[in-house]
Write a protein that holds these residues in place. Sequence first.
Motif, PDB file in Angstrom:
ATOM      1  N   MET A   1      39.247  13.268   7.770  1.00  0.00           N
ATOM      2  CA  MET A   1      37.877  12.814   7.661  1.00  0.00           C
ATOM      3  C   MET A   1      37.787  11.800   6.517  1.00  0.00           C
ATOM      4  N   PRO A   2      37.180  10.648   6.757  1.00  0.00           N
ATOM      5  CA  PRO A   2      37.112   9.643   5.704  1.00  0.00           C
ATOM      6  C   PRO A   2      36.186  10.080   4.572  1.00  0.00           C
ATOM      7  N   LYS A   3      36.528   9.644   3.388  1.00  0.00           N
ATOM      8  CA  LYS A   3      35.688   9.902   2.210  1.00  0.00           C
ATOM      9  C   LYS A   3      35.074   8.587   1.777  1.00  0.00           C
ATOM     10  N   ILE A   4      33.890   8.661   1.229  1.00  0.00           N
ATOM     11  CA  ILE A   4      33.224   7.489   0.693  1.00  0.00           C
ATOM     12  C   ILE A   4      33.215   7.625  -0.817  1.00  0.00           C
ATOM     13  N   THR A   5      33.672   6.587  -1.496  1.00  0.00           N
ATOM     14  CA  THR A   5      33.696   6.577  -2.947  1.00  0.00           C
ATOM     15  C   THR A   5      32.798   5.465  -3.455  1.00  0.00           C
ATOM     16  N   PRO A   6      31.760   5.784  -4.211  1.00  0.00           N
ATOM     17  CA  PRO A   6      30.964   4.715  -4.812  1.00  0.00           C
ATOM     18  C   PRO A   6      31.845   3.859  -5.731  1.00  0.00           C
ATOM     19  N   PHE A   7      31.616   2.568  -5.707  1.00  0.00           N
ATOM     20  CA  PHE A   7      32.382   1.602  -6.477  1.00  0.00           C
ATOM     21  C   PHE A   7      31.380   0.779  -7.262  1.00  0.00           C
ATOM     22  N   LEU A   8      31.357   0.927  -8.573  1.00  0.00           N
ATOM     23  CA  LEU A   8      30.347   0.315  -9.424  1.00  0.00           C
ATOM     24  C   LEU A   8      30.926  -0.889 -10.171  1.00  0.00           C
ATOM     25  N   TRP A   9      30.240  -2.007 -10.130  1.00  0.00           N
ATOM     26  CA  TRP A   9      30.669  -3.253 -10.766  1.00  0.00           C
ATOM     27  C   TRP A   9      30.042  -3.357 -12.153  1.00  0.00           C
ATOM     28  N   PHE A  10      30.861  -3.517 -13.150  1.00  0.00           N
ATOM     29  CA  PHE A  10      30.407  -3.732 -14.523  1.00  0.00           C
ATOM     30  C   PHE A  10      30.981  -5.049 -15.019  1.00  0.00           C
ATOM     31  N   ASP A  11      30.333  -5.621 -16.025  1.00  0.00           N
ATOM     32  CA  ASP A  11      30.854  -6.824 -16.663  1.00  0.00           C
ATOM     33  C   ASP A  11      32.158  -6.449 -17.370  1.00  0.00           C
ATOM     34  N   ASN A  12      32.049  -5.634 -18.430  1.00  0.00           N
ATOM     35  CA  ASN A  12      33.249  -5.178 -19.140  1.00  0.00           C
ATOM     36  C   ASN A  12      33.056  -3.796 -19.761  1.00  0.00           C
ATOM     37  N   GLN A  13      32.108  -3.007 -19.224  1.00  0.00           N
ATOM     38  CA  GLN A  13      31.778  -1.712 -19.813  1.00  0.00           C
ATOM     39  C   GLN A  13      32.201  -0.526 -18.957  1.00  0.00           C
ATOM     40  N   ALA A  14      33.063  -0.707 -18.001  1.00  0.00           N
ATOM     41  CA  ALA A  14      33.416   0.375 -17.070  1.00  0.00           C
ATOM     42  C   ALA A  14      33.917   1.620 -17.796  1.00  0.00           C
ATOM     43  N   GLU A  15      34.801   1.439 -18.759  1.00  0.00           N
ATOM     44  CA  GLU A  15      35.358   2.604 -19.452  1.00  0.00           C
ATOM     45  C   GLU A  15      34.298   3.295 -20.306  1.00  0.00           C
ATOM     46  N   ASP A  16      33.491   2.529 -21.017  1.00  0.00           N
ATOM     47  CA  ASP A  16      32.428   3.131 -21.826  1.00  0.00           C
ATOM     48  C   ASP A  16      31.432   3.876 -20.950  1.00  0.00           C
ATOM     49  N   ALA A  17      31.059   3.280 -19.824  1.00  0.00           N
ATOM     50  CA  ALA A  17      30.123   3.932 -18.908  1.00  0.00           C
ATOM     51  C   ALA A  17      30.720   5.237 -18.373  1.00  0.00           C
ATOM     52  N   ALA A  18      31.957   5.197 -17.934  1.00  0.00           N
ATOM     53  CA  ALA A  18      32.601   6.411 -17.412  1.00  0.00           C
ATOM     54  C   ALA A  18      32.653   7.508 -18.478  1.00  0.00           C
ATOM     55  N   LYS A  19      32.957   7.122 -19.712  1.00  0.00           N
ATOM     56  CA  LYS A  19      32.991   8.112 -20.794  1.00  0.00           C
ATOM     57  C   LYS A  19      31.613   8.728 -21.019  1.00  0.00           C
ATOM     58  N   LEU A  20      30.559   7.919 -20.945  1.00  0.00           N
ATOM     59  CA  LEU A  20      29.206   8.468 -21.067  1.00  0.00           C
ATOM     60  C   LEU A  20      28.943   9.465 -19.945  1.00  0.00           C
ATOM     61  N   TYR A  21      29.206   9.076 -18.711  1.00  0.00           N
ATOM     62  CA  TYR A  21      28.881   9.931 -17.571  1.00  0.00           C
ATOM     63  C   TYR A  21      29.632  11.260 -17.628  1.00  0.00           C
ATOM     64  N   VAL A  22      30.905  11.223 -17.988  1.00  0.00           N
ATOM     65  CA  VAL A  22      31.641  12.502 -18.036  1.00  0.00           C
ATOM     66  C   VAL A  22      31.211  13.345 -19.228  1.00  0.00           C
ATOM     67  N   SER A  23      30.607  12.728 -20.250  1.00  0.00           N
ATOM     68  CA  SER A  23      30.094  13.522 -21.369  1.00  0.00           C
ATOM     69  C   SER A  23      28.753  14.172 -21.045  1.00  0.00           C
ATOM     70  N   VAL A  24      28.006  13.617 -20.092  1.00  0.00           N
ATOM     71  CA  VAL A  24      26.671  14.108 -19.758  1.00  0.00           C
ATOM     72  C   VAL A  24      26.726  15.258 -18.749  1.00  0.00           C
ATOM     73  N   PHE A  25      27.666  15.204 -17.824  1.00  0.00           N
ATOM     74  CA  PHE A  25      27.734  16.197 -16.747  1.00  0.00           C
ATOM     75  C   PHE A  25      28.804  17.238 -17.049  1.00  0.00           C
ATOM     76  N   PRO A  26      28.477  18.521 -16.858  1.00  0.00           N
ATOM     77  CA  PRO A  26      29.421  19.578 -17.243  1.00  0.00           C
ATOM     78  C   PRO A  26      30.695  19.622 -16.405  1.00  0.00           C
ATOM     79  N   ASN A  27      30.639  19.235 -15.156  1.00  0.00           N
ATOM     80  CA  ASN A  27      31.808  19.310 -14.281  1.00  0.00           C
ATOM     81  C   ASN A  27      32.269  17.889 -13.965  1.00  0.00           C
ATOM     82  N   ALA A  28      32.743  17.187 -14.995  1.00  0.00           N
ATOM     83  CA  ALA A  28      33.112  15.785 -14.834  1.00  0.00           C
ATOM     84  C   ALA A  28      34.354  15.478 -15.654  1.00  0.00           C
TER      85      ALA A  28
END
Length: 160
Positions: A1-28
């Motif tokens: 079964m195919p999976k869909i993965t959201p793909f988010l475009w950032f200028d140059n903040q992808a790593e900082d954004a990902a670090k924020l998101y995994v710090s906010v959600f308990p299962n991340a």
Amino acid sequence: MPKITPFLWFDNQAEDAAKLYVSVFPNARILDVAYYPGEAPGGGKPGKVMTVVFEIDGQKITALNAGPAFKLDEAFSFVIDCDGQDEVDHYWNALTADGGQESQCGWLKDRYGLSWQVTPRQLIEATTSPDREAAGRAFQAMMGMKKIDVAAIQAAFAGK
């Protein structure tokens, strides 16, 4: 079964954004960081972070550093299913901190421009109730809010 993965475009903040998101959600967690192997349009330089793959509650998401050509906007958002005011406050406060923007009806934009809907189950239960009059009151109350106030939704639903 195919999976869909959201793909988010950032200028140059992808790593900082990902670090924020995994710090906010308990299962991340961050699963992978890939680096540009060579020059690329949009400012990709050898050794610079190209993509960050992270996971929130089992949903994989890829963040890409690809320059300023495209911006995130409200046409795409993530919905956070919450249970109660404490969860609403946690996600709202964390995602609006340091430059995030409040919007209407439980919507916000984080400091990186990604839109989120912070939605307590109590709001959904009230606005989808078979009691259409009570649901309408709850809906009207929501329309005047930025962050959802669970007690105010419940009061409106009850006709208070």
